[in-house]
Design a protein around this motif. Structure first.
Motif, PDB file in Angstrom:
ATOM      1  N   LEU A 195       3.939  10.205  -7.035  1.00  0.00           N
ATOM      2  CA  LEU A 195       4.906  10.535  -8.079  1.00  0.00           C
ATOM      3  C   LEU A 195       4.214  10.794  -9.417  1.00  0.00           C
ATOM      4  O   LEU A 195       4.559  11.747 -10.124  1.00  0.00           O
ATOM      5  CB  LEU A 195       5.914   9.392  -8.240  1.00  0.00           C
ATOM      6  N   ALA A 196       3.239   9.971  -9.758  1.00  0.00           N
ATOM      7  CA  ALA A 196       2.520  10.156 -11.017  1.00  0.00           C
ATOM      8  C   ALA A 196       1.764  11.478 -11.017  1.00  0.00           C
ATOM      9  O   ALA A 196       1.767  12.207 -12.012  1.00  0.00           O
ATOM     10  CB  ALA A 196       1.561   8.993 -11.237  1.00  0.00           C
ATOM     11  N   LEU A 213       0.822  -1.209   0.000  1.00  0.00           N
ATOM     12  CA  LEU A 213       0.000   0.000   0.000  1.00  0.00           C
ATOM     13  C   LEU A 213       0.854   1.256   0.000  1.00  0.00           C
ATOM     14  O   LEU A 213       0.548   2.228  -0.686  1.00  0.00           O
ATOM     15  CB  LEU A 213      -0.928  -0.008   1.225  1.00  0.00           C
ATOM     16  N   MET A 214       1.928   1.236   0.769  1.00  0.00           N
ATOM     17  CA  MET A 214       2.825   2.394   0.795  1.00  0.00           C
ATOM     18  C   MET A 214       3.472   2.603  -0.571  1.00  0.00           C
ATOM     19  O   MET A 214       3.636   3.733  -1.030  1.00  0.00           O
ATOM     20  CB  MET A 214       3.905   2.209   1.872  1.00  0.00           C
ATOM     21  N   GLY A 215       3.832   1.498  -1.225  1.00  0.00           N
ATOM     22  CA  GLY A 215       4.408   1.597  -2.558  1.00  0.00           C
ATOM     23  C   GLY A 215       3.418   2.177  -3.553  1.00  0.00           C
ATOM     24  O   GLY A 215       3.772   3.039  -4.368  1.00  0.00           O
ATOM     25  N   LEU A 216       2.179   1.713  -3.477  1.00  0.00           N
ATOM     26  CA  LEU A 216       1.153   2.251  -4.373  1.00  0.00           C
ATOM     27  C   LEU A 216       0.912   3.729  -4.104  1.00  0.00           C
ATOM     28  O   LEU A 216       0.757   4.525  -5.032  1.00  0.00           O
ATOM     29  CB  LEU A 216      -0.152   1.473  -4.204  1.00  0.00           C
ATOM     30  N   ALA A 217       0.895   4.111  -2.842  1.00  0.00           N
ATOM     31  CA  ALA A 217       0.690   5.517  -2.503  1.00  0.00           C
ATOM     32  C   ALA A 217       1.848   6.357  -3.039  1.00  0.00           C
ATOM     33  O   ALA A 217       1.632   7.450  -3.592  1.00  0.00           O
ATOM     34  CB  ALA A 217       0.572   5.675  -0.989  1.00  0.00           C
TER      35      ALA A 217
END
Length: 57
Positions: free
Chosen positions: A37-38, A28-32
């Motif tokens: 960034l996007a 979840l942290m990676g997705l956030a």
């Protein structure tokens, strides 16, 4: 002796659950992070002139 076996089994289940929760949290942290960034790249691509104007002020 049986109590120790039950306790060790329960402890193993807790460790598995903790591992799953940790992995889910990391994902979840990676997705956030990726979404931030996007979003930042998208905003900077669209509003690059505005960003430069604000930085000069």
């Amino acid at each position: 002796m049986p109590r120790n076996r039950v306790a060790s089994r329960a402890h193993r289940m807790d460790l598995r659950q903790q591992t799953r929760c940790s992995l889910a949290l990391i994902m979840l942290m990676g997705l956030a992070t990726l979404s931030v960034l996007a979003t930042t790249q998208t905003l900077s691509a669209h509003d690059s002139n505005a960003v430069h104007q604000y930085s000069l002020k």
